[in-house]
Design an enzyme around this catalytic site. Structure first.
Site, PDB file in Angstrom:
ATOM      1  NE  ARG A   1      -3.810   1.900   2.748  1.00 38.91           N
ATOM      2  CZ  ARG A   1      -5.068   1.780   2.322  1.00 38.91           C
ATOM      3  NH1 ARG A   1      -5.426   0.694   1.658  1.00 38.91           N
ATOM      4  NH2 ARG A   1      -5.946   2.725   2.553  1.00 38.91           N
TER       5      ARG A   1
ATOM      6  CG  HIS B   1      -8.242   0.987  -3.307  1.00 36.24           C
ATOM      7  ND1 HIS B   1      -7.661  -0.215  -2.943  1.00 36.24           N
ATOM      8  CD2 HIS B   1      -8.753   1.536  -2.161  1.00 36.24           C
ATOM      9  CE1 HIS B   1      -7.802  -0.385  -1.640  1.00 36.24           C
ATOM     10  NE2 HIS B   1      -8.451   0.659  -1.142  1.00 36.24           N
TER      11      HIS B   1
ATOM     12  CB  CYS C   1     -13.780   2.805  -0.461  1.00 30.24           C
ATOM     13  SG  CYS C   1     -12.869   4.361  -0.422  1.00 30.24           S
TER      14      CYS C   1
ATOM     15  CG  ASP D   1     -12.758   7.838  -1.702  1.00 30.84           C
ATOM     16  OD1 ASP D   1     -12.926   7.768  -0.464  1.00 30.84           O
ATOM     17  OD2 ASP D   1     -11.723   7.444  -2.267  1.00 30.84           O
TER      18      ASP D   1
ATOM     19  CD  GLN E   1     -13.141  -0.375  -1.108  1.00 28.54           C
ATOM     20  OE1 GLN E   1     -12.458  -0.405  -0.098  1.00 28.54           O
ATOM     21  NE2 GLN E   1     -14.422  -0.766  -1.100  1.00 28.54           N
TER      22      GLN E   1
ATOM     23  NE  ARG F   1     -10.743  -4.257   0.238  1.00 24.17           N
ATOM     24  CZ  ARG F   1      -9.862  -3.314   0.618  1.00 24.17           C
ATOM     25  NH1 ARG F   1     -10.304  -2.128   1.004  1.00 24.17           N
ATOM     26  NH2 ARG F   1      -8.574  -3.556   0.612  1.00 24.17           N
TER      27      ARG F   1
END
Length: 303
Positions: free
Chosen positions: A105, A132, A262, A223, A135, A290
């Site tokens: 990450r 991402h 998310c 987001d 996700q 997830r």
């Protein structure tokens, strides 16, 4: 010498055939329904490298690996010799001698691709400033649980055209749905990812009007206004404020539209509290998924 099989990296949704992505989703559904635990990855070790903070990515990957019988090592950027100048190539080569897979990450996509280029074990994208993918696969899974196949549906994105938006654009090409994105001109998604999707027949519509984007959509997605790769001092509110997802905006979507985010969320900024905490919101199903998606992904890369 027997030729070594190249590792199965998972770097972006654009890198995989649509059939593989569908396989991962179908497997995740089975795992969620009851096949949650196994010893399939017993004796395997996953390294989780975090140059950026994480709640869902860290916990879902760590729990997923343990539920599959494997082990996990978690390292922050400050715990690696990268802070003292060790190259990403050397880091990749060394870790490949110790562990069976690496999740990274990081803000810098070049770090991810450099790691994958030199690792002899699978590398997984846990987030970069450009994408991402884990996700958004979980997001697609969440939509299909609630509303059936996503192919042929209309999904709306409103807000910053950030890394999550980019993976939604790739998903539109891979899963065959229409994606409408409402963003200020200054925060459009990268043209490269839009061009890639459109060349593959994806229906990607760009606008600066959130009502136009949301009209009749089966899902509305947003987001945070400030992404982790942004300068924390950056104030986007004056441009992104009109793109807030609130009850008035959701009223323009389909009557059965769902809301996705998310997380982490900032109530009163990119989304109003009545929407994210209301009946249309599936953000916690999305977060749970997830875990199930990560198990399918780990089983696949280490298959």
């Amino acid at each position: 010498m027997i030729p070594r099989t190249p590792p199965r990296h998972f770097l972006d949704l654009s890198d995989q055939p649509a059939s593989v992505l569908r396989q991962l989703l179908d497997d995740a559904v089975i795992r969620k329904r009851g096949a949650r635990y196994s010893d399939r990855l017993r004796g395997r070790t996953l390294a989780l490298l975090f140059e950026k903070p994480s709640t869902r990515t860290r916990v879902s990957f760590e729990v997923a690996m343990r539920q599959l019988g494997g082990d996990v090592i978690v390292l922050s950027g400050l715990e690696l010799q990268r802070t003292r100048g060790e190259s990403i190539a050397d880091t990749a080569r060394v870790l490949s001698r110790y562990v069976d897979a690496i999740m990274l990450r990081t803000a810098d996509p070049a770090e991810l691709f450099g790691l994958a280029a030199h690792a002899s074990v699978p590398v997984i994208n846990g987030l970069t400033a450009h994408s991402h993918p884990c996700q958004v696969l979980a997001d697609v899974m969440t939509f299909e649980e609630a509303r059936g196949p996503i192919a042929g549906q209309t999904i709306a994105w409103t807000g910053d055209g950030n890394n999550v938006a980019a993976s939604w654009i790739e998903a539109a090409a891979q899963f065959g749905f229409t994606l409408r994105l409402a963003t200020p001109p200054a925060y459009r998604p990268r043209s490269q990812v839009v061009d890639w999707a459109r060349k593959r027949g994806a229906m990607i519509h760009m606008t600066d009007d959130p009502i136009e984007a949301v009209q009749g959509a089966r899902a509305v997605v947003t987001d945070t206004f400030v992404s982790m790769s942004d300068d924390p001092a950056t104030d986007k509110t004056h441009l992104l404020g009109p793109y807030q997802v609130n009850a008035a905006l959701m009223a323009h979507a389909a009557p059965d539209a769902i809301f996705l985010h998310c997380l982490p969320a900032h109530r009163g900024e990119e989304v109003s509290a009545d929407v994210i905490d209301g009946l249309q919101s599936l953000v916690f199903d999305e977060a749970e998924n997830r875990l199930h998606l990560q198990k399918s992904l780990l089983a696949w890369v280490l298959g």
